[in-house]
Design a protein around this motif. Sequence first.
Motif, PDB file in Angstrom:
ATOM      1  N   GLU A 168     -17.144 -24.164   8.391  1.00 50.71           N
ATOM      2  CA  GLU A 168     -15.835 -23.659   8.824  1.00 50.71           C
ATOM      3  C   GLU A 168     -15.413 -22.478   7.948  1.00 50.71           C
ATOM      4  OE1 GLU A 168     -12.946 -26.665   9.336  1.00 50.71           O
ATOM      5  OE2 GLU A 168     -11.540 -25.290  10.303  1.00 50.71           O
ATOM      6  N   ASN A 174     -12.630 -20.989  21.283  1.00 50.17           N
ATOM      7  CA  ASN A 174     -11.885 -20.372  20.195  1.00 50.17           C
ATOM      8  C   ASN A 174     -12.683 -20.219  18.920  1.00 50.17           C
ATOM      9  OD1 ASN A 174      -9.515 -19.796  21.419  1.00 50.17           O
ATOM     10  ND2 ASN A 174      -8.648 -21.829  21.059  1.00 50.17           N
ATOM     11  N   TYR A 175     -13.845 -20.839  18.870  1.00 47.32           N
ATOM     12  CA  TYR A 175     -14.569 -20.725  17.614  1.00 47.32           C
ATOM     13  C   TYR A 175     -15.963 -20.127  17.802  1.00 47.32           C
ATOM     14  CZ  TYR A 175     -15.137 -21.226  12.717  1.00 47.32           C
ATOM     15  OH  TYR A 175     -15.298 -20.914  11.408  1.00 47.32           O
ATOM     16  N   THR A 176     -16.953 -20.946  18.151  1.00 54.63           N
ATOM     17  CA  THR A 176     -18.320 -20.401  18.153  1.00 54.63           C
ATOM     18  C   THR A 176     -18.542 -19.370  19.257  1.00 54.63           C
ATOM     19  OG1 THR A 176     -18.966 -22.432  19.268  1.00 54.63           O
ATOM     20  CG2 THR A 176     -19.541 -22.233  16.958  1.00 54.63           C
ATOM     21  N   SER A 236     -22.324 -19.488  12.177  1.00 56.48           N
ATOM     22  CA  SER A 236     -21.157 -20.160  11.586  1.00 56.48           C
ATOM     23  C   SER A 236     -21.626 -21.431  10.890  1.00 56.48           C
ATOM     24  CB  SER A 236     -20.142 -20.543  12.658  1.00 56.48           C
ATOM     25  OG  SER A 236     -19.767 -19.441  13.399  1.00 56.48           O
ATOM     26  N   SER A 281     -17.108 -16.253  18.000  1.00 52.83           N
ATOM     27  CA  SER A 281     -17.974 -15.638  16.987  1.00 52.83           C
ATOM     28  C   SER A 281     -19.144 -14.930  17.656  1.00 52.83           C
ATOM     29  CB  SER A 281     -18.542 -16.698  16.042  1.00 52.83           C
ATOM     30  OG  SER A 281     -17.531 -17.276  15.308  1.00 52.83           O
TER      31      SER A 281
END
Lengths: 432, 409
Positions: free
Chosen positions: A198, A85-87, A195, A90
Amino acid sequence: MKTFLIADVGSTTTKVLFIKDSKIVAREEAKTTVEKPIEDVAIGVRLATDLIKHKIKDEVNDCDFLFSSSAGGGLQIIAVGITNNYTAKSAFNLSLNAGAIVIDTLALDDGRTPLQRLQCLDQAKPDLILFAGGFENGAINSLVEMAELIKMSKINAKFEVGRLPIIYAGNSKALPFVERALGDQFALEVVPNISPAEGVENFAPAKEAIINLFISHVMSAAPGYGNLSKRALLSPLPTPIAVEKTLSLFSKYKKKKIFAFDMGGATTDCFSIAGDICRRSVAANLGMTYSLPYVLNHCGLKKIMSCLDKTYGKTEVLNFLGNRFIRPTSISETERELKMEEAIAQNIINAAFILHRNLIKMDYDVIIASGGFIAHHPSKKRIKQIIQKALPVASGTAIAIDNLFVLPHLGVLSLVDEPLAVKLFEENVTIL
Amino acid sequence: MSLYYNLQIRKTRVSPFPGEIVVKEGESVKPDTTILRTTCRLGGICVINVAEHLKVRPEEITEYLLKKEGENIKWQELIAEKKLVMESKEIRSPVDGILERIETQLGMVIIREKLERPEIPVIIDIKGEYPKTTKILKPLIHKKEGDRVQYGETIVGKPVMPMIPFYTNKIVSPCNGTIVKIDYNEGKIWIQKDLPIVELKALYWGEVKRLITGYGIDIEFGGYVLECAYGIGGISWGKLVENDSGDVKGNIIYADYLAARDIEEIIKNRPAGIITGTIDYEEVDILLKNDITLVVIEGFGQMRISEDCQTMIQASLGRNVILNGTTRLRAGVVRPEIIFPSAREYHKLHEREKKFRVTWGKYYGSVGEVKDLLFQGETGSGIKTWLSIFICDDGEKITVPYNNVEEIQ
């Protein structure tokens, strides 16, 4: 007056343009020959050039040769991050933003076992891996674990030539470990963390690295590119970049706000251009041939069927779609087949535009349609109707088409003769 | 579609994990022959920031480390300690492994987990089942530390009658493994799960030509390969039978056209794989869901099937074939294939002259020659393209788009 031979080596077809006395004398195309059994892109260029010779009944000697390319399926990337869900997300977004097609996204929480991830890597043949993860001073273990996984796999570059490029855009503290794991086996390029903290995204350096690597590593690794590049006056450009150059040039000269789409066999690139603003999105799996199963999934059969009259049955449409997918260079021989293509095209344009609108919303002075299907369609009137159904066309917005499908060629040409590129653009792109 | 004749085919079979190769060079193998055994675990990496934990400068960490590079470390073993007046700060290993590297510049250590490292033990809390029985637990636990246990085996229980192995309130083992620790006071049992063994199969009939030390082998065999239009699933093998033969289970079935009404019945009988001349695209999904390897020779809908293919198929009925449904249409094309191992009687196919085949439209499947006549014209759809004159084997002269013709390989 100079003469130019300009090629765009696409994933399905190679289009060659012959320019003499500041005019487009001929444009021909042949199947792209980047894949087995031929595996030499130069052959496709030669076949298309032979057709030009056949047509003009003359030789095409003493030309300046230039080319752009998205062959071999364009730029294909595996995005690697730590969390889905994040990196990893991205890395996925960044890859799309750089004009790439993401063939897989790996993360430690992607629901797969390490063995399954290894198998995915073993089978994939990407152009490069974008490896991100961890905020600055954040996670290290997981990054090293991922690096070890990549090292352990038998992953190969698409054409199995040279070392597979990896762009590392993760936590810089993990770099010594990542370098130790991957440095010998891969062409590792390090860029600042995408990233760093946050809520902070720093895409520009990684995006630039992707495009540079595409030119220096990927395009040159495709079979036959070496010889083709030697003949070329300048380094080749990736097709989406070449199209972007043409559109930016036109926007600059005419002071128009443009929305353009280039609907290819595998992908549909969308552009919003107004002065210095230029946003490009790539609908990586929306195309007229190779991506048809994804189109079906994305748009749904019901929506495609709704563009056709009642005489069409589900089985007929699905079989057409399946056959076009496995024989992407074939040409529709009947009006009935053409109508099915139109229904698919309408849905692709609509879906690609919706994806693009998530990136940028603006009003447009002109909509430019480009791509093989657009250029080959026998009725410009019907193309206009398809666009009007697929896109929200405001009153006062003009619709234009790239008649000969030469936006990439003109982008490359603009590097050596900008005024000529603008002139040919105006002659070729006509308002409907 | 391409047909390659009488080839010496070499296939590489490798495991992503190192393991023990259990065949020898020159040995004959069958598809279900095990060629390598390995444990399905990854030797991960564990990076510990010692400087940060102990609040020391990176270059000082060696003063506090209790282990050297290359030393074995056990799970929960003390690896670094900083003694203070009031308290001490310590770091214990979260894994079984080897201290691979001490990074004095970064103040970190790397522990590489052993490939054969066990998983973290399963802990069974028996207090829930026996709340007041800490003192009397011992006689109720039928195993001691070091004993092997099988999945479902009773490890704790109150005998219904003395000497009779029937128990009430019993607790069974959740896995195969070894009891590594029992804590009678806490009422806990630790079971170390056995590592899962993965066996790599040969998947082909042939001879082991080369050993790839620790990882796999090259297998070589003679045969014919038919590259087809579309496929799903991986590699499967079996005897080739016709779909209405009544002998479907575990075999590779063949149909000229696989109709929707037949598919359900076929799936019920679990064939090893399916070869079909053509199929409707909408039926592919159901085969995909049932995890059946499918190879489609021509394409989707009703189409004419190549005579060469039919000859091969008919001559191979009752024999073993191998299917590989893997299909990739771009970026490194991989076509699905049917391998006819050791087939040597199709010589007729060698004698063919260079031919072409129509691959789209109403003349689909027509075999013949392209006349060297290329001209620009319109198809029935109105699309302007290069057309060619095609002379079919039966003498018919047709006009087809040049793009809709391919050379028979």
